[in-house]
Design an enzyme around this catalytic site. Sequence first.
Site, short mmCIF file in Angstrom:
data_model
loop_
_atom_site.label_atom_id
_atom_site.label_comp_id
_atom_site.label_asym_id
_atom_site.label_seq_id
_atom_site.Cartn_x
_atom_site.Cartn_y
_atom_site.Cartn_z
CB ALA A 112 -0.91 -0.01 1.21
N GLY A 114 0.34 1.27 -3.32
CA GLY A 114 0.26 0.60 -4.61
C GLY A 114 1.19 1.10 -5.69
N GLY A 115 2.18 1.93 -5.34
CA GLY A 115 3.12 2.43 -6.35
C GLY A 115 3.77 1.27 -7.10
NE ARG A 139 0.27 2.13 4.51
CZ ARG A 139 0.81 3.19 3.90
NH1 ARG A 139 0.36 4.40 4.18
NH2 ARG A 139 1.77 3.05 3.02
CG ASP A 179 8.69 -0.27 -1.18
OD1 ASP A 179 9.88 0.03 -1.02
OD2 ASP A 179 7.79 0.57 -1.37
CB CYS A 232 12.29 5.14 0.98
SG CYS A 232 11.12 5.11 2.32
C1 LIG Z 1 7.19 1.73 2.20
S1 LIG Z 1 5.52 1.38 2.45
C2 LIG Z 1 5.05 0.61 0.96
C3 LIG Z 1 4.86 1.51 -0.20
C4 LIG Z 1 4.35 0.76 -1.42
N1 LIG Z 1 5.18 -0.37 -1.76
C5 LIG Z 1 4.20 1.65 -2.63
O1 LIG Z 1 5.04 1.61 -3.51
O2 LIG Z 1 3.19 2.38 -2.71
C6 LIG Z 1 5.56 0.05 3.56
C7 LIG Z 1 4.22 -0.62 3.80
O3 LIG Z 1 4.47 -1.76 4.62
C8 LIG Z 1 3.32 -1.98 5.39
N2 LIG Z 1 3.74 -2.88 6.48
C9 LIG Z 1 4.23 -2.58 7.70
N3 LIG Z 1 4.51 -3.69 8.38
C10 LIG Z 1 4.19 -4.73 7.56
C11 LIG Z 1 4.22 -6.14 7.70
N4 LIG Z 1 4.68 -6.71 8.81
N5 LIG Z 1 3.79 -6.89 6.67
C12 LIG Z 1 3.32 -6.32 5.53
N6 LIG Z 1 3.26 -4.99 5.34
C13 LIG Z 1 3.69 -4.22 6.36
C14 LIG Z 1 2.86 -0.61 5.80
O4 LIG Z 1 1.48 -0.61 6.12
C15 LIG Z 1 3.19 0.20 4.55
O5 LIG Z 1 2.05 0.36 3.75
#
Ligand SMILES: C[S@@+](CC[C@H](N)C(=O)[O-])C[C@H]1O[C@@H](n2cnc3c(N)ncnc32)[C@H](O)[C@@H]1O
Length: 454
Positions: A112, A114-115, A139, A179, A232
């Site tokens: 989330a 979704g990029g 999200r 990510d 990031c």
């Molecule tokens: C860097 S963001 C992702 C951005 C996304 N990949 C994009 O390009 O739009 C990290 C995501 O990891 C999720 N997250 C945090 N802990 C997690 C876990 N244990 N398992 C899966 N997702 C997790 C968060 O809710 C967050 O949306």
Amino acid sequence: MKLPVAFETKMRKLLGEEYAHYIASYNHPKSRGFRINPLKVSMEEWNRISPFETRKRVPWCEQGFYYEAKEKPTKHPYYFAGLYYIQEPSAMAPGAYLPIEEGDRVLDLCAAPGGKSTQVGSRLGQKGVLVSNDISATRAMALLKNIESFGIRNAIVTAETPERLSSKLEGYFDKILIDAPCSGEGMFKKSEEAIKSWEKYGVSHCCNLQREILDYAAHMLRPQGMILYSTCTFSPEENEGMMEAFLTKHPDFKVIPLTPKGGIQKAHPEWGGAREALKDALRLWPHHLEGEGHFVCLLQKKGEKKEYRSYLPLEKRIKDYPDMATFFEKETTISLETPVMEVKGKIYAVPKESPDLSGLRVLRNGLLLGELKNKRFEPSHALVLGYEKDCFKHTIDFKAEDEAVKRYLKGETLLYEAPKGYHVITVDGYPLGWVKAQNDRLKNEYPPSWRMMG
Ligand SMILES: C[S@@+](CC[C@H](N)C(=O)[O-])C[C@H]1O[C@@H](n2cnc3c(N)ncnc32)[C@H](O)[C@@H]1O
């Protein structure tokens, strides 16, 4: 901008002579980017129709463009037709560096909003399977909307923990994108929130999450499959150091070298006490390119490829639901042999070789076609966005400049003479949404949560 002192001290130590150059980059304007959707528009077509002045390309992403703030791409009707996704240019690197082959089953584990999922999903070209997951259900709703907007038909969207997903999906995936949730040091310029979160959670909290996510991902990957890990953040503990810890724990994985493009730098294994092979991971620095900070590393699981056998049985077709079949025959050219699945009255077109996810929190099992309501079939908004104009038998086309388009996107009824019944509104031939024509009016079926604001 006020950076945390502890962060500045750390970066000064890491970067040495380069630090002055790096810190000066905080005074440069933010880079803005969008990525076009190859499922809906080819590069040639985009170059012909692009309404934006800037044509500057993002060097590491074939579909990526820079834009200027004044161009306001989120206000253009093409955005609502899913022709592009707004994405920070460096954030386009992970999805671009993940090798995709036809028919791949891909998991985007932390997806989330979704990029990367929209990027990888559009590269799959409606073949194979994309499972897009985020642990946060709220999200994941935003993720779902972006997947629908991009018209990705072969996507399953879940809101699960990696642990629960892995209990059902051992060895299923060809590719996994992580990510990872991270300390976000590369995003300090983009958002003050990132600084607050860094101060609150710190690096070690994120390292624990990343270790756990990586272990579950390893379990879900088939031999010869690949994991693309990205963050990031700049902190070596979450990047080279995290990869070193993973490779030590999982000796059946190796690093696959990535080729730096357009100012991208090689990684620094020496910063994370890591093996030499990790120099072939990549770092994106704001003082070397137009974009923020990112880390990208590609890993491959060794061993012999095995066949995965536990697929979801797909027994139903559109033609097995008479009300829906009548609708599809009258309104579309979509095959009545399309495999579907019903969940509580909602009908999904399901990708071939879908896994059995029963018991998990699944927000979408494929493309939502619509809902069966008292023997009546009501088509979904996702259906319009998932197919091109030629798949619909009744369309009304407006030019992007036509005021009617904005009025439609804002939810207004339009005065327009058309034969009674469903029609798809298109903008320059790109489907936007449904209307129902009656008495010289087009009743607006554009979903309220998708409407154009302002
Ligand atoms: C860097 S963001 C992702 C951005 C996304 N990949 C994009 O390009 O739009 C990290 C995501 O990891 C999720 N997250 C945090 N802990 C997690 C876990 N244990 N398992 C899966 N997702 C997790 C968060 O809710 C967050 O949306």
